[in-house]
Design an enzyme around this catalytic site. Structure first.
Site, mmCIF file in Angstrom:
data_model
loop_
_atom_site.group_PDB
_atom_site.id
_atom_site.type_symbol
_atom_site.label_atom_id
_atom_site.label_comp_id
_atom_site.label_asym_id
_atom_site.label_seq_id
_atom_site.Cartn_x
_atom_site.Cartn_y
_atom_site.Cartn_z
ATOM 1 N N ASP A 113 23.311 2.581 23.093
ATOM 2 C CA ASP A 113 22.784 3.943 22.952
ATOM 3 C C ASP A 113 23.201 4.822 24.137
ATOM 4 O OD1 ASP A 113 21.277 5.909 21.693
ATOM 5 O OD2 ASP A 113 19.525 4.624 21.419
ATOM 6 N N ASP A 150 19.426 11.300 15.170
ATOM 7 C CA ASP A 150 18.709 10.300 14.368
ATOM 8 C C ASP A 150 18.268 10.818 12.995
ATOM 9 O OD1 ASP A 150 18.986 8.930 16.680
ATOM 10 O OD2 ASP A 150 16.864 8.471 16.934
HETATM 11 C C1 GLA Z 1 18.054 6.508 19.765
HETATM 12 C C2 GLA Z 1 18.929 5.980 18.641
HETATM 13 C C3 GLA Z 1 18.046 5.375 17.564
HETATM 14 C C4 GLA Z 1 17.198 4.259 18.149
HETATM 15 C C5 GLA Z 1 16.388 4.788 19.327
HETATM 16 C C6 GLA Z 1 15.686 3.679 20.098
HETATM 17 O O1 GLA Z 1 17.277 7.581 19.362
HETATM 18 O O2 GLA Z 1 19.730 6.992 18.118
HETATM 19 O O3 GLA Z 1 18.820 4.880 16.485
HETATM 20 O O4 GLA Z 1 18.030 3.209 18.564
HETATM 21 O O5 GLA Z 1 17.212 5.480 20.263
HETATM 22 O O6 GLA Z 1 14.955 4.166 21.173
#
Ligand code: GLA
Length: 410
Positions: A157, A212
């Site tokens: 990430d 997301d």
């Molecule tokens: C980010 C990623 C998500 C998830 C969260 C976890 O937002 O894009 O897919 O992995 O972190 O904290």
């Protein structure tokens, strides 16, 4: 040639071999790690950081008993929240002992014992998005630790990455993974901020293209001050980057929200569209509470075959009229997947004359003239044959739903 020369040659060859092995450049063909889009399950969308060993073992068991594995899903990925809040005194990451009392290796072994592959999560920055220890400055030791646990997939990430250069950060982690000698799929999760589709293909096998997703089809919902993207938001951001996807390297429009609260029509449309996009298929629902409807969507082998087609061509928005979009994905053997999406806000009846529309996709070099070639039509959801492209195609299509067909030459 005398014996001394022969001996020298052997020594030089051995030294070279060792050098190559030590630097980790015993190049793995990374395209072979994901010749088709990876398929699996990830803990984030449904559980966030509320994960623990008994719950996850139950998910593993349901993965098998529900038929997900038989349908082609392979990876079982732990997302954020698996770690203790601090590294140990040697600087190593440790699994949260309350959540994973038997440690991560034991859990990985459990996943493997069921014939699945094991994935894990961390972040390029100093912390993960949920505040656990990030990898920055620990790339090689973390990669070695994952390899020792038998990790097969790393989602990496982009939180707490202030001042970091994305290309360099992902490249270092990619090299650290390669240096372990273990084949580990590398999922670049930097949300498309630095156009990873342009530079990511030598580093990893998939890269997120957006922020997301949330379990919403069209209307965004804000919770705790945070508004995730809807399925349609994400869909509308894929069309211009399709030329960057192909066997071994995939655009990732984020994980699936099928089974997480949308209507059955919306879930079906979401799943179909992700398959049209040749997207990685990471289910994100509670597998212990899988309804028949959700299972039928996630395990529809004909629709999955569109996603997993060996040509690896990402589909494209071909035509739009009256709130209906037509997406097309060229497939092996000259077949085509065609997905009609109704985003008009009302139920409609399709009335589509194939012969009135030429297809000419310069990206995949696909041309079709339906006046010259006739195709049989197979509905991939109703599993019915619906005649040929010689006749006008008439089908009801509810709002926020799809009609998805496969065309094969007669
Ligand atoms: C980010 C990623 C998500 C998830 C969260 C976890 O937002 O894009 O897919 O992995 O972190 O904290």
């Amino acid at each position: 040639m005398n014996f001394i020369a022969l001996g020298m040659r052997r020594i030089i060859f051995t030294v070279l071999l060792l050098a190559v092995a030590c630097t980790g450049t015993f190049a793995q063909d990374i395209t072979m790690l994901a010749p088709t889009p990876p398929m699996g399950w990830n803990s984030w969308n449904i559980f966030q950081t509320n994960i623990n060993e008994p719950l996850l073992k139950q998910m593993v068991d349901s993965y098998i008993s529900s038929g997900m594995k038989d349908a082609g899903y392979t990876y079982f990925v732990l997302d954020d929240g698996w770690m203790a809040m601090e590294r140990d005194k040697n600087g190593q990451l440790v699994a949260d002992p309350k959540k994973f009392p038997n440690g991560m290796k034991e859990f990985a072994d459990y996943v493997h014992s069921k014939g699945l592959k094991f994935g894990i999560y961390n972040c390029a920055g100093t912390k993960t998005c949920a505040g656990y220890p990030g990898t920055r400055g620990h790339e090689y030791e973390d990669a070695r630790l994952y390899a020792s646990w038998g990790v097969d997939y790393l989602k990496f990430d982009w939180c707490y990455a202030e001042g970091m250069n994305a290309i360099e950060a992902y490249r270092v982690m990619s090299q650290a993974l390669k240096a372990t000698g273990r084949p580990i799929v590398f999922s670049l999760c930097e949300w498309g901020s630095h156009r990873p589709w342009v530079w990511g293909k030598d580093d990893g096998q998939l890269w997120r293209t957006t922020g997301d997703i949330g379990p919403y089809f069209d209307k965004p919902v804000t919770k705790n001050g945070w508004t995730p993207l809807t399925v349609l938001n994400i869909l509308d951001r894929q069309d211009s980057i399709r030329q960057y996807a192909g066997p071994g390297h995939w655009n990732d429009p984020d994980m699936l929200e099928v089974g997480n609260g949308m209507t059955v029509n919306e879930d079906r449309a979401h799943f179909s569209l992700w398959c049209m996009l040749a997207a990685p298929l990471m289910a994100g629902n509670d597998l212990g509470k899988l309804t028949e409807q959700t299972k039928n969507i996630l395990t529809n082998k004909d629709v999955i075959a569109v996603d997993q087609d060996a040509l690896g061509i990402e589909g494209f928005r071909y035509y739009a009229f009256d709130g209906i979009e037509i997406w097309i994905k060229p497939l092996t053997g000259g077949d085509l997947a065609v997905c009609f999406l109704n985003r008009s806000g009302r139920a409609q009846t399709l009335n589509y004359d194939w012969t009135a529309h030429l297809i000419n996709d310069t990206t995949s070099k696909t041309s079709v003239d339906f006046t010259q070639t006739t195709f049989k039509i197979r509905d991939l959801w109703s599993k019915k044959d619906l005649g040929t492209t010689q006749k006008v195609f008439k089908q009801p299509i509810p709002n926020y739903d799809v009609v998805m067909v496969r065309l094969s030459k007669q």
